[in-house]
Design a protein around this motif. Sequence first.
Motif, PDB file in Angstrom:
ATOM      1  N   SER A 147      23.419  42.951  39.654  1.00 26.41           N
ATOM      2  CA  SER A 147      24.444  42.535  38.693  1.00 26.41           C
ATOM      3  C   SER A 147      25.799  42.414  39.387  1.00 26.41           C
ATOM      4  N   TYR A 148      26.650  41.534  38.833  1.00 26.39           N
ATOM      5  CA  TYR A 148      27.990  41.361  39.392  1.00 26.39           C
ATOM      6  C   TYR A 148      28.842  42.626  39.250  1.00 26.39           C
ATOM      7  N   ILE A 149      28.432  43.533  38.359  1.00 25.61           N
ATOM      8  CA  ILE A 149      29.261  44.734  38.205  1.00 25.61           C
ATOM      9  C   ILE A 149      28.557  45.965  38.776  1.00 25.61           C
ATOM     10  N   SER A 150      27.745  45.752  39.806  1.00 28.19           N
ATOM     11  CA  SER A 150      27.083  46.889  40.449  1.00 28.19           C
ATOM     12  C   SER A 150      27.721  47.163  41.811  1.00 28.19           C
ATOM     13  N   TYR A 151      27.531  48.376  42.286  1.00 24.68           N
ATOM     14  CA  TYR A 151      28.001  48.737  43.626  1.00 24.68           C
ATOM     15  C   TYR A 151      27.388  47.817  44.671  1.00 24.68           C
ATOM     16  N   GLN A 210      42.815  40.767  42.523  1.00 21.18           N
ATOM     17  CA  GLN A 210      43.451  40.971  41.210  1.00 21.18           C
ATOM     18  C   GLN A 210      42.612  40.331  40.108  1.00 21.18           C
ATOM     19  N   ARG A 211      42.125  39.151  40.391  1.00 14.30           N
ATOM     20  CA  ARG A 211      41.341  38.444  39.359  1.00 14.30           C
ATOM     21  C   ARG A 211      40.017  39.183  39.105  1.00 14.30           C
ATOM     22  N   ILE A 212      39.425  39.713  40.179  1.00 10.08           N
ATOM     23  CA  ILE A 212      38.171  40.468  40.017  1.00 10.08           C
ATOM     24  C   ILE A 212      38.412  41.690  39.126  1.00 10.08           C
ATOM     25  N   VAL A 213      39.505  42.408  39.411  1.00 12.60           N
ATOM     26  CA  VAL A 213      39.785  43.626  38.630  1.00 12.60           C
ATOM     27  C   VAL A 213      40.050  43.270  37.167  1.00 12.60           C
ATOM     28  N   PHE A 214      40.754  42.162  36.944  1.00 14.12           N
ATOM     29  CA  PHE A 214      41.015  41.750  35.570  1.00 14.12           C
ATOM     30  C   PHE A 214      39.696  41.396  34.857  1.00 14.12           C
ATOM     31  N   GLY A 215      38.795  40.777  35.595  1.00 16.22           N
ATOM     32  CA  GLY A 215      37.476  40.473  35.028  1.00 16.22           C
ATOM     33  C   GLY A 215      36.732  41.745  34.667  1.00 16.22           C
ATOM     34  N   LEU A 216      36.814  42.738  35.541  1.00 18.85           N
ATOM     35  CA  LEU A 216      36.150  44.022  35.259  1.00 18.85           C
ATOM     36  C   LEU A 216      36.778  44.695  34.044  1.00 18.85           C
ATOM     37  N   PHE A 217      38.089  44.555  33.929  1.00 16.88           N
ATOM     38  CA  PHE A 217      38.785  45.122  32.764  1.00 16.88           C
ATOM     39  C   PHE A 217      38.223  44.525  31.474  1.00 16.88           C
ATOM     40  N   LYS A 218      38.104  43.205  31.457  1.00 12.62           N
ATOM     41  CA  LYS A 218      37.597  42.538  30.245  1.00 12.62           C
ATOM     42  C   LYS A 218      36.167  42.982  29.947  1.00 12.62           C
ATOM     43  N   LEU A 234      35.784  37.280  37.396  1.00 11.24           N
ATOM     44  CA  LEU A 234      35.153  37.958  38.535  1.00 11.24           C
ATOM     45  C   LEU A 234      34.584  36.927  39.525  1.00 11.24           C
ATOM     46  N   VAL A 235      33.906  35.929  38.972  1.00 18.11           N
ATOM     47  CA  VAL A 235      33.270  34.893  39.800  1.00 18.11           C
ATOM     48  C   VAL A 235      34.334  34.079  40.534  1.00 18.11           C
ATOM     49  N   ILE A 236      35.355  33.654  39.794  1.00 19.23           N
ATOM     50  CA  ILE A 236      36.403  32.830  40.416  1.00 19.23           C
ATOM     51  C   ILE A 236      37.180  33.666  41.434  1.00 19.23           C
ATOM     52  N   GLY A 237      37.383  34.949  41.108  1.00 23.79           N
ATOM     53  CA  GLY A 237      38.057  35.848  42.055  1.00 23.79           C
ATOM     54  C   GLY A 237      37.247  36.016  43.331  1.00 23.79           C
ATOM     55  N   LEU A 266      51.720  48.073  37.884  1.00 22.89           N
ATOM     56  CA  LEU A 266      50.851  47.235  37.051  1.00 22.89           C
ATOM     57  C   LEU A 266      49.438  47.159  37.630  1.00 22.89           C
ATOM     58  N   TYR A 267      49.351  46.948  38.941  1.00 21.99           N
ATOM     59  CA  TYR A 267      48.026  46.840  39.573  1.00 21.99           C
ATOM     60  C   TYR A 267      47.251  48.152  39.418  1.00 21.99           C
ATOM     61  N   LEU A 268      47.941  49.256  39.714  1.00 23.37           N
ATOM     62  CA  LEU A 268      47.261  50.559  39.643  1.00 23.37           C
ATOM     63  C   LEU A 268      46.863  50.901  38.211  1.00 23.37           C
ATOM     64  N   ALA A 269      47.734  50.529  37.273  1.00 25.33           N
ATOM     65  CA  ALA A 269      47.410  50.790  35.861  1.00 25.33           C
ATOM     66  C   ALA A 269      46.138  50.036  35.476  1.00 25.33           C
ATOM     67  N   LEU A 270      46.023  48.810  35.942  1.00 26.40           N
ATOM     68  CA  LEU A 270      44.838  48.003  35.609  1.00 26.40           C
ATOM     69  C   LEU A 270      43.566  48.604  36.231  1.00 26.40           C
ATOM     70  N   VAL A 271      43.671  48.976  37.507  1.00 29.93           N
ATOM     71  CA  VAL A 271      42.501  49.550  38.188  1.00 29.93           C
ATOM     72  C   VAL A 271      42.103  50.870  37.534  1.00 29.93           C
ATOM     73  N   MET A 272      43.109  51.706  37.274  1.00 30.43           N
ATOM     74  CA  MET A 272      42.798  53.014  36.681  1.00 30.43           C
ATOM     75  C   MET A 272      42.264  52.854  35.254  1.00 30.43           C
ATOM     76  N   ALA A 273      42.748  51.835  34.548  1.00 31.84           N
ATOM     77  CA  ALA A 273      42.224  51.570  33.195  1.00 31.84           C
ATOM     78  C   ALA A 273      40.742  51.228  33.271  1.00 31.84           C
ATOM     79  N   VAL A 274      40.378  50.441  34.269  1.00 35.22           N
ATOM     80  CA  VAL A 274      38.959  50.073  34.426  1.00 35.22           C
ATOM     81  C   VAL A 274      38.134  51.324  34.735  1.00 35.22           C
ATOM     82  N   ILE A 275      38.639  52.141  35.660  1.00 36.37           N
ATOM     83  CA  ILE A 275      37.867  53.316  36.086  1.00 36.37           C
ATOM     84  C   ILE A 275      37.756  54.352  34.960  1.00 36.37           C
TER      85      ILE A 275
END
Lengths: 527, 312
Positions: A2-6, A215-223, A271-274, A499-508
């Motif tokens: 999957s695109y969201i796997s390790y 950045q785009r990948i992380v935003f995709g993961l957020f969504k 995620l794909v475009i990123g 902003l970047y860290l907030a987004l990453v930490m929000a995902v995690i």
Amino acid sequence: MSYISYQFFLFLGAVLLGYTVTPSKYKWCVLLAGSAVFYWMNSRWLTVFLLCTTTAVYAAARMLDSMEEGFSLAKGHLEREEKKRLKALVAGQKRGVVICGLAVAFGLLLWLKYGAFFAGCWQHLPHHWRLPQPPVKTRMFLPLGISYYTLQAAGYLIDVSRGKCKACRNFAKLALFLTFFPQITEGPIGRYDRLSAPLFEGHPFEYERFTKGLQRIVFGLFKKLVIADRVNLFVSAVFEESGTAPGGILLLAGILYTLQIYAEFSGCMDLVIGCAELFGIPLDENFARPFFAKSVSEFWRRWHITLGAWFKDYVFYSISLSKPFMRLSKFVRRRGNDFLGAVLPAAMALFFTWLGTGFWHGAAWKYAAYGLYYYLIMLAGMLLEPLFAKVCGSLRIHRQGRAFSLFAMGRTALAVVGGMLLFRAESVSEWGTILAGIFGRFSLRETLASVLRYDMDRKDFAVIAVGVVILLVIGILQEKGIHVREAIARRPLPVRWALYLALVMAVIVFGAYGRGYEAVDFIYGQF
Amino acid sequence: MEKVVRVFCFLFTFWLCLAFSSDFLKPKNNTVESGMEKTELYGFLSEPNHTIDLAVIGDSSAGNGFSPMKLWGDYGITSYVCAEGWQTLPQGYRVFKKMLDTQKPKIVLLETDEFFQPTGIARTALYVSDLASKTVLPLYDYHNRWKDVQAKEMMRRPHYTYHSAVKGQWRDQNVKPYNGKEYMIESREESPLSITVRGCFALFDEICRRSHVQLVLFTVPNTGWNYSKHNAMVSCAGKICVPYLDLNLERKKLGFDWKTDTRDGGTHLNDQGANKVTGYIGYYLKENYVLEDHRQDHSFDHWKEDYQKFTK
């Protein structure tokens, strides 16, 4: 994988490293090797079907090219009439080659994806017809991304036949175009004339581009992880009890399912475009803030853009501009009805376009109904437009005004929710049951009393609300023509990093993954 | 150069965020209510420091196949079974490392079934990433606690209260006999070990040497076992000079009977089987190592209470 796997991110890192250290001339080989490994790991022996489609389309396109070359060489020595005859002959031969190539590509798609469906339909035909039993009875194995790569391959072949692009002479490069690993699972459906050059030319590593891709990948993961997978808790719980849940809850589930599918699919596209951006390859955008659309047809120009564009270019225009339809249009116009003359061919072409779009989503009647649902709304819009304009004129409603725009957006969103409920329902009759439940069991008090009974608590709703507000703000900024990533990049470093860290930490932290959550497959990855 | 410094600073800030959030969200107790995953596995956290002399690490074979209370009753040796279903060697390594924070076992018994968990590139990547994420990033396991955690927990030191009276054993008294053929057919074949397993075993060996813990490999009777796996473990143990006990070959000495000692037709042992395995291992340990008998020691009275409950 999957695109969201390790595993995927480890794999992506390895391919990117290989791509970076390989000389420019051979960088595309790294992408091809990566795509082959990715496809093989996901589909194993089903890779053979992808190879069949690639081979058929490659051979057909090469034949088209050589026919065109032969015609170009010969026409210089011919008289006008002979040239005309030869042109007609070559055109007929080219048509035959295109049909053969498309027959292989779509034949495999029909067999593998729709074989069981057709067999099921066959079995429902009356027994007294004494038809032989169909050979396909069970569900077939589905190669990864077959619905996407078949359309991409068909689009390429038609483009070559229309002279929009030259046939690819290198089989391996064509294979890369069809299997590029970030986009094989869910698209976007690429066009050869736009994608081939960036795919085949090597791009050196660029720090700025790399960070933008991340950045785009992380935003995709957020969504996907924060919004879509959390919403899934509520949606799944409600639809398990769709026969008894209160009407308001069903409506809320419909709205949240629409949000889920949007966040998930557009998140996957981010995620794909990123991922492709990391390699310096720009992919076509698949979403353009669809919920800002003021009509259903505009919605479909903003939602799954590459699929809509594919059907528009290769189905709608092919039908509406075909000779029989043009003749029909002229016939109606001659009879003095210009409006009908303009609408009728479009309406008929739209019917096939939407039937195809519906069936593309899956092998079941509900998907046909899903396509025709939008067709009927669009048709009604087309037919009633003169009346609607008249009514608005007489009531002095300013159709370009903000209030009317908001009303149109709400109306479109509501129509989309209706369509998404059909998409989510097991069958058309279940859709009917859900709609009946929404209207028949609607009670605000009961809705408010039971909203927290469906696997989501106040804190979950709060997270989703914040997520929606973020999407909304970004959407409004983008509608105003502001490039959000560029705007953030111009901010002072502490603001940017925060902003970047907030987004990453929000995902995690707020991502719905790990213990207590079931991994949710991408809905559009199952096509 | 400026970009490298910037990237380094960003990653460092990110690491600080991770460390802070991990510390904040990590369970401060080993109970289910506190958000601890696998409470039985981590039950050793509430044992008084430096009181466990023998650690048993393994998958469900170890969980069902070893009884710390039987060992206590027979020899007065304190032990704890750190078992989890489908435990992989990286996971076993992680648990053992965690145990060394509070305990100083003299011996670690490593059950060998986890050397042969499914492998493959994807699986290997999963093992490695799992180990990395859970060791470096406890947040992965416990991020969902954001809903329950309160600000006052932030500065609190961990206080573990979950007490396992059976010291990690998975008790089961069901009997479902194994009626199949003999599975230990002598051969010279040797099952291959994946790179991950070999790498992780080297780490395991190293941490044992560094912590002065004697490593002993052992295999609980299991009909999924075979001679080629046995040979692989013999050579694995031989390379680093550690003992290896394959109890599949010692069934006669144990008095083991597949008709009465398994709970599920030969995959896992029941309590009776576990008692026989433990009896054999206890005798082996007594004969070959110096392990203190704590039965007369008043500071181990809680073990006596647990033993009384166990024998009831």
